[in-house]
Enzyme design. Structure first.
Site, PDB file in Angstrom:
ATOM      1  N   ASN A 173      41.039  44.784  69.240  1.00  0.00           N
ATOM      2  CA  ASN A 173      41.959  43.643  69.125  1.00  0.00           C
ATOM      3  C   ASN A 173      41.847  43.078  67.704  1.00  0.00           C
ATOM      4  OD1 ASN A 173      43.327  41.229  69.303  1.00  0.00           O
ATOM      5  ND2 ASN A 173      41.923  40.282  70.770  1.00  0.00           N
ATOM      6  N   LYS A 187      43.619  40.809  66.371  1.00  0.00           N
ATOM      7  CA  LYS A 187      44.003  39.387  66.299  1.00  0.00           C
ATOM      8  C   LYS A 187      44.961  39.158  65.120  1.00  0.00           C
ATOM      9  CE  LYS A 187      39.810  38.279  68.732  1.00  0.00           C
ATOM     10  NZ  LYS A 187      38.743  37.337  69.039  1.00  0.00           N
ATOM     11  N   HIS A 235      44.257  36.453  76.975  1.00  0.00           N
ATOM     12  CA  HIS A 235      43.058  36.337  76.125  1.00  0.00           C
ATOM     13  C   HIS A 235      42.628  34.871  76.084  1.00  0.00           C
ATOM     14  CE1 HIS A 235      40.480  36.284  72.605  1.00  0.00           C
ATOM     15  NE2 HIS A 235      40.321  37.572  72.793  1.00  0.00           N
ATOM     16  N   GLU A 243      41.704  33.024  73.788  1.00  0.00           N
ATOM     17  CA  GLU A 243      42.282  32.224  72.695  1.00  0.00           C
ATOM     18  C   GLU A 243      43.667  31.721  73.096  1.00  0.00           C
ATOM     19  OE1 GLU A 243      41.678  35.124  69.595  1.00  0.00           O
ATOM     20  OE2 GLU A 243      39.521  34.769  69.753  1.00  0.00           O
ATOM     21  N   GLU A 287      35.431  38.784  79.347  1.00  0.00           N
ATOM     22  CA  GLU A 287      35.070  38.288  78.018  1.00  0.00           C
ATOM     23  C   GLU A 287      34.539  36.862  78.131  1.00  0.00           C
ATOM     24  OE1 GLU A 287      37.267  40.441  74.669  1.00  0.00           O
ATOM     25  OE2 GLU A 287      38.615  38.891  75.376  1.00  0.00           O
ATOM     26  N   GLY A 311      33.431  36.260  69.144  1.00  0.00           N
ATOM     27  CA  GLY A 311      33.391  35.902  67.730  1.00  0.00           C
ATOM     28  C   GLY A 311      32.166  35.094  67.345  1.00  0.00           C
ATOM     29  N   SER A 330      31.639  39.991  71.053  1.00  0.00           N
ATOM     30  CA  SER A 330      30.641  40.423  70.063  1.00  0.00           C
ATOM     31  C   SER A 330      30.089  41.820  70.331  1.00  0.00           C
ATOM     32  CB  SER A 330      29.511  39.390  69.939  1.00  0.00           C
ATOM     33  OG  SER A 330      30.044  38.141  69.501  1.00  0.00           O
ATOM     34  N   GLY A 363      36.765  42.738  69.114  1.00  0.00           N
ATOM     35  CA  GLY A 363      37.497  41.951  68.131  1.00  0.00           C
ATOM     36  C   GLY A 363      37.034  42.286  66.728  1.00  0.00           C
ATOM     37  N   GLY A 364      36.189  41.431  66.181  1.00  0.00           N
ATOM     38  CA  GLY A 364      35.743  41.541  64.788  1.00  0.00           C
ATOM     39  C   GLY A 364      35.366  42.951  64.350  1.00  0.00           C
TER      40      GLY A 364
HETATM   41  P1  PGA Z   1      34.795  39.667  69.173  1.00  0.00           P
HETATM   42  O1  PGA Z   1      36.170  39.374  69.957  1.00  0.00           O
HETATM   43  O2  PGA Z   1      34.475  41.124  69.397  1.00  0.00           O
HETATM   44  O3  PGA Z   1      35.088  39.358  67.746  1.00  0.00           O
HETATM   45  O4  PGA Z   1      33.759  38.792  69.773  1.00  0.00           O
HETATM   46  C1  PGA Z   1      36.423  39.943  71.206  1.00  0.00           C
HETATM   47  C2  PGA Z   1      37.782  39.525  71.698  1.00  0.00           C
HETATM   48  O5  PGA Z   1      38.206  38.401  71.430  1.00  0.00           O
HETATM   49  O6  PGA Z   1      38.463  40.309  72.381  1.00  0.00           O
END
Ligand code: PGA
Length: 251
Positions: free
Chosen positions: A9, A11, A96, A98, A168, A174, A213, A234-235
């Site tokens: 992802n 983002k 998600h 967010e 998640e 993050g 993470s 994500g990251g």
């Molecule tokens: P992250 O994000 O791996 O940066 O923690 C995961 C996500 O939001 O799907």
């Protein structure tokens, strides 16, 4: 046997130049015939570019969000599930955390999105997970159950064969704070149990990803848990070496 899925992802990151560099590096790192499903989720405006850059590659593309309305219509700024299917998406992330937290998406709205994605023939990745306050209050399983129940309220089990769930925990997204493999496994097994109450066949086949993470250093241990069928990353998905190492860990 459930095939593992690693989903990246991105983002709201990237540019045409950055995406072209990232995908070139990723193609060089990944095996030509990976033994897991792999997909990347760019911003909607870069989906078509990403698709052409990935042509001939086993990496699929997906969208990070979708409109909850079926068909076409006067919904300024929205993108429909049919449009995503039309340009070659295979997956769509829905709900998600967010979007739930910053854009006020309720579990009912998220369920409508799941329905649109399924009706368009795409695979929804339904994100669920508790906040840190929920976990501290001992409400993790209750919150996750409520988020999943909204989908069961709207859709019969017979229509959920393509559903993918991503657990998640919000406190792990993050933050660099990953759930321990045991913490994640507990919730994954709980989710599979909820599905099994409706259909044991669906429960045996449904893929449940872990997100929060995930990185190369922790992926193998997470993915070795009985009910963890891959990751929503994500990251670390913005780095070709990290992401490809996570894909290898899933193999
Ligand atoms: P992250 O994000 O791996 O940066 O923690 C995961 C996500 O939001 O799907």
């Amino acid at each position: 046997m459930r095939s593992k899925l690693v989903a990246g992802n991105w983002k709201m990151h990237g540019s045409r130049a950055a995406i072209s560099d990232l995908l070139a590096a990723l193609k060089a790192e990944l095996p030509s015939e990976p033994r897991v499903d792999i997909a990347v989720f760019p911003s909607a405006v870069y989906l078509a570019d990403t698709r052409s850059l990935l042509s001939g590659s086993p990496v699929a593309i997906g969208a990070q969000n979708v409109c909850e309305k079926p068909g076409e219509g006067a919904y300024t700024g929205e993108v429909s599930a049919q449009m995503l299917a039309d340009i070659g998406c295979r997956y769509v992330i829905v709900g998600h955390s967010e979007r739930r937290a910053m854009y006020g998406e309720s579990s009912e709205l998220v369920a409508s999105k799941v329905k649109c994605v399924l009706d368009a023939g795409l695979l929804p990745i339904l994100c669920v997970g508790e906040s840190e306050a929920d976990r501290d209050a001992g409400r993790t399983l209750e919150v996750v159950a409520e988020q999943i129940q909204a989908v069961f309220d709207l859709l019969p089990v017979s229509e959920l064969a393509s559903l993918i769930v991503a657990y998640e925990p919000v406190w792990a997204i993050g933050t660099g704070k990953t759930a321990t493999p045991a913490q994640a496994q507990e919730v994954h097994a709980f989710i599979r149990g909820l599905v099994a109450e409706r259909s044991t066949e669906l429960a045996a086949g449904i893929r449940i990803l872990y997100g929060g993470s995930v990185k190369a250093a922790n992926a193998a241990e997470l993915f070795s848990q009985a009910d963890i069928d891959g990751g929503l990353v994500g990251g670390a998905s913005l780095n070709a070496q990290e992401f490809s190492a996570i894909c290898r860990a899933a193999e």
